[in-house]
Design an enzyme around this catalytic site. Sequence first.
Site, PDB file in Angstrom:
ATOM      1  N   GLY A  34       0.833  -1.200   0.000  1.00 52.43           N
ATOM      2  CA  GLY A  34       0.000   0.000   0.000  1.00 52.43           C
ATOM      3  C   GLY A  34       0.866   1.247   0.000  1.00 52.43           C
ATOM      4  N   ASP A  89       3.415  -2.433   8.364  1.00 52.76           N
ATOM      5  CA  ASP A  89       2.409  -2.458   7.295  1.00 52.76           C
ATOM      6  C   ASP A  89       1.389  -1.343   7.530  1.00 52.76           C
ATOM      7  OD1 ASP A  89       0.893  -3.246   5.120  1.00 52.76           O
ATOM      8  OD2 ASP A  89       0.583  -5.306   5.792  1.00 52.76           O
ATOM      9  N   GLY A  90       0.655  -1.012   6.517  1.00 51.09           N
ATOM     10  CA  GLY A  90      -0.433  -0.047   6.644  1.00 51.09           C
ATOM     11  C   GLY A  90      -1.720  -0.742   7.070  1.00 51.09           C
ATOM     12  N   GLY A 104      -7.356  -3.411   1.527  1.00 53.94           N
ATOM     13  CA  GLY A 104      -7.801  -2.423   0.546  1.00 53.94           C
ATOM     14  C   GLY A 104      -6.994  -2.501  -0.746  1.00 53.94           C
ATOM     15  N   GLY A 105      -5.732  -2.913  -0.597  1.00 62.63           N
ATOM     16  CA  GLY A 105      -4.875  -3.071  -1.779  1.00 62.63           C
ATOM     17  C   GLY A 105      -4.886  -4.489  -2.324  1.00 62.63           C
ATOM     18  N   GLU A 111      -0.279 -10.583   3.606  1.00 59.14           N
ATOM     19  CA  GLU A 111      -0.051  -9.691   4.753  1.00 59.14           C
ATOM     20  C   GLU A 111      -0.367 -10.401   6.071  1.00 59.14           C
ATOM     21  OE1 GLU A 111      -0.968  -5.359   2.666  1.00 59.14           O
ATOM     22  OE2 GLU A 111      -2.618  -6.478   3.552  1.00 59.14           O
ATOM     23  N   LYS A 129      -7.641   6.687   9.403  1.00 63.46           N
ATOM     24  CA  LYS A 129      -7.875   5.234   9.508  1.00 63.46           C
ATOM     25  C   LYS A 129      -8.414   4.824  10.886  1.00 63.46           C
ATOM     26  CE  LYS A 129      -5.884   4.727   5.428  1.00 63.46           C
ATOM     27  NZ  LYS A 129      -4.659   4.025   5.174  1.00 63.46           N
TER      28      LYS A 129
HETATM   29  C1  5RP Z   1      -3.177  -3.652   1.304  1.00 69.19           C
HETATM   30  C2  5RP Z   1      -3.452  -3.086   2.644  1.00 69.19           C
HETATM   31  C3  5RP Z   1      -2.945  -1.708   2.927  1.00 69.19           C
HETATM   32  O1  5RP Z   1      -2.107  -1.762   4.029  1.00 69.19           O
HETATM   33  C4  5RP Z   1      -4.106  -0.825   3.230  1.00 69.19           C
HETATM   34  O2  5RP Z   1      -4.994  -0.878   2.133  1.00 69.19           O
HETATM   35  C5  5RP Z   1      -3.656   0.621   3.459  1.00 69.19           C
HETATM   36  O3  5RP Z   1      -3.183   1.165   2.266  1.00 69.19           O
HETATM   37  P1  5RP Z   1      -2.719   2.673   2.178  1.00 69.19           P
HETATM   38  O4  5RP Z   1      -1.502   2.802   3.022  1.00 69.19           O
HETATM   39  O5  5RP Z   1      -2.433   2.886   0.700  1.00 69.19           O
HETATM   40  O6  5RP Z   1      -3.850   3.529   2.662  1.00 69.19           O
HETATM   41  O7  5RP Z   1      -4.041  -3.681   3.505  1.00 69.19           O
HETATM   42  O8  5RP Z   1      -3.769  -4.911   1.150  1.00 69.19           O
END
Ligand code: 5RP
Length: 262
Positions: A34, A89-90, A104-105, A111, A129
């Site tokens: 992400g 991680d995000g 979301g990604g 993950e 978030k």
């Molecule tokens: C990908 C994820 C990302 O960590 C999540 O979507 C957050 O993304 P971003 O940092 O672009 O807001 O879970 O599968």
Amino acid sequence: MTAELSPIDIAKFVAAKRAVDYVEDGMRLGLGSGSTAAWMVRCLGELVRDQGIKVTGVATSTRTAELARQVGVPISTLDEVKWLDLTIDGADEYDPNLNLIKGGGGALLHEKIVATASDQMVVIADVTKQVETLGAFPLPVEVIPFGWQTSKALIEEMLGNLDVLGNTASLRLDHDKPFRTDEGNFILDLHLRHIPNAQQLSLVLNQVPGVVENGLFLDICDVVVIGNADGSVETRDINNGTVEREQIDIVDTDNLFVDVSE
Ligand code: 5RP
């Protein structure tokens, strides 16, 4: 460079920069996916390049692996390193107990495996978030393509009997085709709005035939680093019960973009 960054990018960048303080020489690291995690990979590349820190990264997506290689972070596989010291991680949502919605990604499966195989998980996020109760963000669920419509119908039926506000699922698209994960699977996004009992939902979802994994990360995250557009960060450690606030020095970040093609 900072003048060109949007407020949201500054927030993501400072969270990422603070989070790499957790990295120590010799660590085996899970690298999230992400846009926020991409900042973290760039900051890590800077550490490797400028401070000579040695790390081994395990990427949670092909995109992250590509970026890591571009910025000089050595990449291995989870099967090779077997266990990780730290994953950064995000997240799409985090609640006060640091339970998360991710995916979301579309990288939730890798993950979750990588985060679960780590001694510690640090999540980096901007304040948008943060939620009281998970569920406003549609919950991603990875399903195999075979019979996905049956899996979807079973999920929707099951949701009708659970304590959630919505019960519809939509197939994630990539233009006019189904979005494919790195494993070649599909993603169903569940529009639930409010998830009061995430443990129960996670258990029930993973029993539906065809479901590979869901995007609820429960009791996995240890620390969240929340970045703000003014360069401040808040670090919450759920195990120690500590909350620290500090200001990140946003110096010239030009070198973070050297030779990196987006
Ligand atoms: C990908 C994820 C990302 O960590 C999540 O979507 C957050 O993304 P971003 O940092 O672009 O807001 O879970 O599968």
